[in-house]
Design an enzyme around this catalytic site. Structure first.
Site, short mmCIF file in Angstrom:
data_model
loop_
_atom_site.label_atom_id
_atom_site.label_comp_id
_atom_site.label_asym_id
_atom_site.label_seq_id
_atom_site.Cartn_x
_atom_site.Cartn_y
_atom_site.Cartn_z
N THR A 138 -3.12 -8.83 10.73
CA THR A 138 -3.98 -8.37 9.63
C THR A 138 -5.32 -9.08 9.67
OG1 THR A 138 -4.27 -8.25 7.23
CG2 THR A 138 -2.79 -9.97 8.04
N SER A 139 -6.39 -8.33 9.37
CA SER A 139 -7.73 -8.93 9.38
C SER A 139 -7.99 -9.72 8.10
CB SER A 139 -8.79 -7.82 9.53
OG SER A 139 -8.63 -6.88 8.50
N CYS B 283 4.94 24.45 -7.96
CA CYS B 283 4.37 24.57 -9.31
C CYS B 283 2.84 24.76 -9.25
CB CYS B 283 4.70 23.35 -10.16
SG CYS B 283 3.64 21.93 -9.84
N CYS C 239 2.51 22.13 -4.21
CA CYS C 239 3.89 22.22 -4.68
C CYS C 239 4.16 23.65 -5.13
CB CYS C 239 4.03 21.25 -5.86
SG CYS C 239 5.62 21.22 -6.65
N ASN D 250 -2.39 -13.61 15.27
CA ASN D 250 -3.32 -12.48 15.21
C ASN D 250 -4.18 -12.44 16.46
OD1 ASN D 250 -3.79 -10.48 13.08
ND2 ASN D 250 -5.94 -11.03 13.36
N HIS E 289 0.82 -1.22 0.00
CA HIS E 289 0.00 0.00 0.00
C HIS E 289 0.85 1.27 0.00
CE1 HIS E 289 -3.61 -2.51 1.64
NE2 HIS E 289 -3.43 -2.64 0.35
P1 OAD Z 1 -6.90 -4.24 10.32
O1 OAD Z 1 -7.10 -3.15 11.32
O2 OAD Z 1 -8.02 -4.57 9.42
O3 OAD Z 1 -6.50 -5.58 11.09
C1 OAD Z 1 -5.51 -5.58 12.08
C2 OAD Z 1 -5.53 -6.96 12.73
O4 OAD Z 1 -4.44 -7.04 13.61
C3 OAD Z 1 -6.80 -7.23 13.53
O5 OAD Z 1 -7.31 -8.49 13.16
C4 OAD Z 1 -6.31 -7.26 15.00
O6 OAD Z 1 -6.99 -8.22 15.77
C5 OAD Z 1 -4.86 -7.64 14.82
N1 OAD Z 1 -3.96 -7.10 15.84
C6 OAD Z 1 -3.97 -5.89 16.45
N2 OAD Z 1 -2.92 -5.75 17.28
C7 OAD Z 1 -2.20 -6.92 17.20
C8 OAD Z 1 -1.00 -7.41 17.79
N3 OAD Z 1 -0.31 -6.69 18.68
N4 OAD Z 1 -0.57 -8.64 17.42
C9 OAD Z 1 -1.27 -9.41 16.54
N5 OAD Z 1 -2.43 -9.01 15.96
C10 OAD Z 1 -2.88 -7.77 16.26
O7 OAD Z 1 -5.57 -3.88 9.51
P2 OAD Z 1 -5.08 -4.46 8.09
O8 OAD Z 1 -5.45 -5.89 7.93
O9 OAD Z 1 -3.66 -4.09 7.95
O10 OAD Z 1 -5.59 -0.06 3.54
O11 OAD Z 1 -5.95 -3.59 7.12
C11 OAD Z 1 -5.77 -3.73 5.75
C12 OAD Z 1 -5.92 -2.40 5.05
O12 OAD Z 1 -7.14 -1.78 5.44
C13 OAD Z 1 -4.89 -1.36 5.42
O13 OAD Z 1 -3.65 -1.53 4.74
C14 OAD Z 1 -5.57 -0.10 4.99
C15 OAD Z 1 -6.93 -0.35 5.55
O14 OAD Z 1 -7.94 0.31 4.93
C16 OAD Z 1 -5.47 1.09 2.90
O15 OAD Z 1 -5.30 2.13 3.47
C17 OAD Z 1 -5.54 0.96 1.40
#
Ligand code: OAD
Length: 242
Positions: free
Chosen positions: A193-194, A155, A153, A216, A123
């Site tokens: 990550t979710s 420009c 900017c 997770n 991302h």
């Molecule tokens: P999420 O907020 O959707 O998920 C984070 C996950 O991490 C959740 O399932 C939590 O339970 C888990 N979590 C939190 N703290 C933790 C820890 N200390 N150890 C282990 N697990 C933990 O975040 P992402 O999956 O990264 O995209 O979200 C994906 C995308 O959604 C992001 O990159 C962003 C967002 O919209 C864009 O901005 C394009």
């Protein structure tokens, strides 16, 4: 199957070609809120849903509101953050030759700052910014310190972070390198990550091995297909490698 920290540490110790696939949960232990946890960005009240604000069309039509949200809610926590045990352990595992690549959805630069070298930022990164008209690059400090509602900017063009907004495609080169690393690795660690945001989440489908690890706090879709599942904090596992 559900696994203990010891089980996961053993699998990692016995692997020589590991790839790490992570998300916002990797940086919560550095005090950067994630998106979907109860205290995450998406559970706070804003005039628009955050997924709307960080979209391409919103940036084009409402750059002022985009910048207000992005600076306060995304940039500020990132600037004060330091790499945590997970970032540091991954960097160490790479130096030892065991970890081949980090594929991350995060835009906070903490893997770089921990010293990791092979990082595929699906991302993009907040630490690169550019003018949408002439391409001139700006540092994150220049963006943060800019006093105007919308950063422009010299420009006259609007400056934007080099991150992938909703409605925008991922970088082909980053995706193909991520797919290659994932499809060739012995052990894939998915953490923090979710797994609900596509196309990023779909990349784990390229894994072909039998050492798929999930670390997770909360459950993710299709968890029963994962070889080793640990529900807890990434730091609980990775602090064992420091
Ligand atoms: P999420 O907020 O959707 O998920 C984070 C996950 O991490 C959740 O399932 C939590 O339970 C888990 N979590 C939190 N703290 C933790 C820890 N200390 N150890 C282990 N697990 C933990 O975040 P992402 O999956 O990264 O995209 O979200 C994906 C995308 O959604 C992001 O990159 C962003 C967002 O919209 C864009 O901005 C394009």
């Amino acid at each position: 199957m559900l696994a203990s920290v010891d089980d996961i540490v053993n699998v990692i110790n016995n692997s020589s070609n590991i790839v790490f696939f992570g998300g916002a949960g990797i940086s919560t232990e550095s005090n950067i809120p994630d998106f979907r946890s109860t205290d995450g960005l998406y559970n706070m009240e804003y005039d628009y849903p955050p997924e709307t604000i960080i979209s391409h069309s919103f940036f084009i039509n409402n750059p002022k509101e985009f910048y207000r949200f992005y600076k306060n809610k995304c940039l500020k926590p990132m600037l004060n953050a330091e790499p945590n045990a997970t970032h540091k352990a991954l960097s160490k595992l790479e130096k030892e030759g065991k970890l081949k690549a980090i594929v991350t959805q995060n835009i906070d630069d903490l893997h770089h700052r921990a010293g990791s070298k092979t990082i595929y930022e699906l991302h993009g990164t907040s630490f690169r910014n550019y003018c949408t008209k002439c391409g001139k690059e700006y540092s994150i400090e220049e963006v943060v310190n800019d006093k105007n509602d919308i950063m422009t900017c010299e420009c006259g063009g609007i400056v934007r972070p080099d991150i992938v907004l909703y409605e925008e495609p991922l970088d082909d080169n980053v995706v193909s390198k991520s797919i290659k690393a994932i499809s060739e690795c012995e052990t894939l660690i998915i953490a923090g990550t979710s797994l609900v945001v596509y196309p990023a989440a779909g990349l784990i489908r390229y894994y072909r091995g039998h050492k798929l690890i999930l670390i997770n706090l909360s459950k993710v879709p299709n968890e029963d297909e994962i070889d080793y599942v640990y529900h807890g904090k990434a730091g609980e596992v990775f602090s064992r490698f420091l």
